[in-house]
Design a protein around this motif. Structure first.
Motif, PDB file in Angstrom:
ATOM      1  N   GLY A   1       0.820  -1.202   0.000  1.00 49.67           N
ATOM      2  CA  GLY A   1       0.000   0.000   0.000  1.00 49.67           C
ATOM      3  C   GLY A   1       0.856   1.255   0.000  1.00 49.67           C
ATOM      4  O   GLY A   1       1.924   1.300   0.612  1.00 49.67           O
TER       5      GLY A   1
ATOM      6  N   SER B   1       0.623   5.888  -0.930  1.00 51.63           N
ATOM      7  CA  SER B   1      -0.262   7.049  -0.919  1.00 51.63           C
ATOM      8  C   SER B   1      -1.264   6.950  -2.060  1.00 51.63           C
ATOM      9  O   SER B   1      -1.041   6.259  -3.058  1.00 51.63           O
ATOM     10  N   SER B   2      -2.376   7.665  -1.906  1.00 54.88           N
ATOM     11  CA  SER B   2      -3.411   7.654  -2.943  1.00 54.88           C
ATOM     12  C   SER B   2      -2.883   8.218  -4.256  1.00 54.88           C
ATOM     13  O   SER B   2      -3.261   7.766  -5.341  1.00 54.88           O
TER      14      SER B   2
ATOM     15  N   ASN C   1      -1.618  -4.797   1.902  1.00 48.06           N
ATOM     16  CA  ASN C   1      -1.473  -3.709   2.875  1.00 48.06           C
ATOM     17  C   ASN C   1      -0.704  -4.089   4.130  1.00 48.06           C
ATOM     18  O   ASN C   1      -0.030  -3.258   4.727  1.00 48.06           O
TER      19      ASN C   1
ATOM     20  N   GLN D   1      -0.850   5.421  -5.873  1.00 47.18           N
ATOM     21  CA  GLN D   1      -1.744   4.379  -6.387  1.00 47.18           C
ATOM     22  C   GLN D   1      -2.407   4.823  -7.696  1.00 47.18           C
ATOM     23  O   GLN D   1      -2.480   4.047  -8.654  1.00 47.18           O
ATOM     24  N   LYS D   2      -2.861   6.049  -7.720  1.00 49.20           N
ATOM     25  CA  LYS D   2      -3.518   6.577  -8.919  1.00 49.20           C
ATOM     26  C   LYS D   2      -2.549   6.617 -10.096  1.00 49.20           C
ATOM     27  O   LYS D   2      -2.904   6.264 -11.233  1.00 49.20           O
TER      28      LYS D   2
END
Length: 425
Positions: free
Chosen positions: A45, A47-48, A76, A51-52
């Motif tokens: 996992g 940061s957003s 995660n 991931q994006k």
């Protein structure tokens, strides 16, 4: 009667032709779908934003490779434990993230696919930073291609510096200690310190460059702990003296924070040594904070820092190895890496990409790029957890004054090596 029979036969023929048509269509679709290969990619996992960005990169890959689909899985919790368990059970993904710290063990277990035979001259292997690539080499075999990296650099609070008439960041460790004394502020009548000059991080990964400055080692060539040597103790003593004698440094628990980045961001310390990942964190979460970065101050007249990197590796039992290589080569190729690192949250492992993105001229990131030329890779043998846990438990005790540094490190070294011997035999 004859007319009815002919009509019936006509309807029957039409029906048969219709069935044959549907059957051929079904076979055609089945054949088309069977030409599509699915590659499973696993990582931990993040940061957003990260991931994006990765999902967009994988979509771009699929557009350019319509016969390959990528199934991306985020693990995660307990990432390496999950990967190791799946490798034993032959259920591991085709491609997965591998931290340089964990690479020596997996490279010794015959579970990773060597990539040498897939790499051609067009891929331009020489474009990678050699220090990073070497972290995933064993006996001239390349087992992983580094996707990004970070070194450590000094972060300093420009407002705090200006308040104390300090213009430039410290260049030597002696200067850092002097600066820390000036920057440490006691604004309370009860004697509590409001802001410390320096944020000390007790993790072995943040103490290794001090040990190296005096020619100390963490492990020997056989993977056994050697951090209790007289050379290693000289480096560690710097942290102990500043914390106990100068009282100008603080660890994260002293100021109620969870990391060096947080200590610095909240103004609890005026200086801290952290990774490149701190830059986007500060800019996004504390946009009004005025800060600068500089190379880690020299110790014993030597430059030093750490480098952390992660590679894409291929499971030796991957079913579709050529397609898996297509994905790895895309993600670590020049085009893919430029897309991956252009936002600045990670640094490119390819020299040409760093040059194209002009990171050497970036006021905040240039110090991190400079560090790659003399950085120590964060890699300490096949049993890093045993080394790290024993070191950090005892070093924390020494920092707090619960026992002498030499005694603490000897205890840690003896116990770490005892546990390693158990693992070896």
């Amino acid at each position: 009667m004859k007319r009815k029979l002919l009509r019936f036969l006509g309807i029957l023929v039409a029906f048969i032709l219709l069935i044959v048509g549907f059957h051929n269509l079904f076979l055609s679709n089945t054949s088309a779908s069977s030409d599509i290969v699915t590659i499973k990619l696993s990582g931990w996992g993040a940061s957003s934003v990260e991931q994006k960005l990765l999902k967009q990169l994988l979509q771009d890959f699929e557009l350019e490779h319509p016969s390959i689909k990528v199934k991306y899985e985020v693990i995660n919790d307990q990432y390496m434990d999950v990967i190791k368990t799946r490798l034993i059970g032959e259920a591991a993904p085709d491609i997965f993230y591998l931290d340089a710290l964990e690479a020596p063990f997996l490279m010794s277990q015959n579970v990773l696919e060597p990539l040498n035979k897939y790499i051609n001259t067009e891929f331009d292997l020489d474009d990678f930073e050699e220090t990073l690539l070497n972290s995933f080499k064993d006996e001239n075999q390349i087992y992983g291609l580094p996707k990004d990296y970070s070194t450590l650099a000094l972060f300093y609070n420009k407002q705090a510096f200006s308040k104390k008439d300090l213009v430039n960041p410290p260049v030597t460790w002696e200067e850092l200690r002097t600066y820390s004394q000036k920057l440490t502020e006691d604004s309370n009548k009860d004697g509590r310190i409001d802001r410390y000059g320096f944020g000390e991080i007790l993790e072995l990964a943040r103490q290794t460059y001090k040990i190296k400055a005096f020619n100390g080692q963490i492990v020997d060539r056989n993977g056994y702990a050697t951090f209790a040597s007289s050379e290693a103790l000289q480096g560690l003593q710097l942290a102990v003296e500043q914390y106990q004698k100068d009282r100008t440094s603080a660890q994260k628990t002293d100021v109620g924070t969870n990391s060096g980045s947080e200590m610095f961001a909240q103004g609890k310390v005026a200086m801290v040594i952290e990774g490149n990942w701190t830059i986007p964190y500060l800019k996004e979460t504390f946009p009004n904070l005025e800060f600068g970065t500089a190379e880690v101050p020299t110790i014993n007249d030597k430059k030093g820092t750490m480098v952390f990197t992660v590679a894409y590796v291929m499971n030796q039992k991957a079913e579709h190895k050529p397609e898996a290589w297509e994905l790895i080569s895309y993600l670590t190729g020049k085009q893919g890496m430029e897309k991956w690192t252009q936002t600045g949250f990670a640094l490119p492992t390819r020299k040409s990409v760093a040059e194209k993105l002009d990171y050497k001229e970036d006021n905040l990131r240039s110090a991190f790029l400079a560090g790659i030329n003399y950085a120590t890779p964060w890699q300490i043998g096949k049993y890093p957890t045993l080394i790290i846990n024993n070191f950090e438990n005892q070093f924390t005790s020494a920092i707090l004054g619960q026992q002498p540094l030499k005694q603490a490190m000897q205890k840690a070294q003896i116990e770490a090596n005892r546990q390693i011997k158990v693992m070896e035999y």
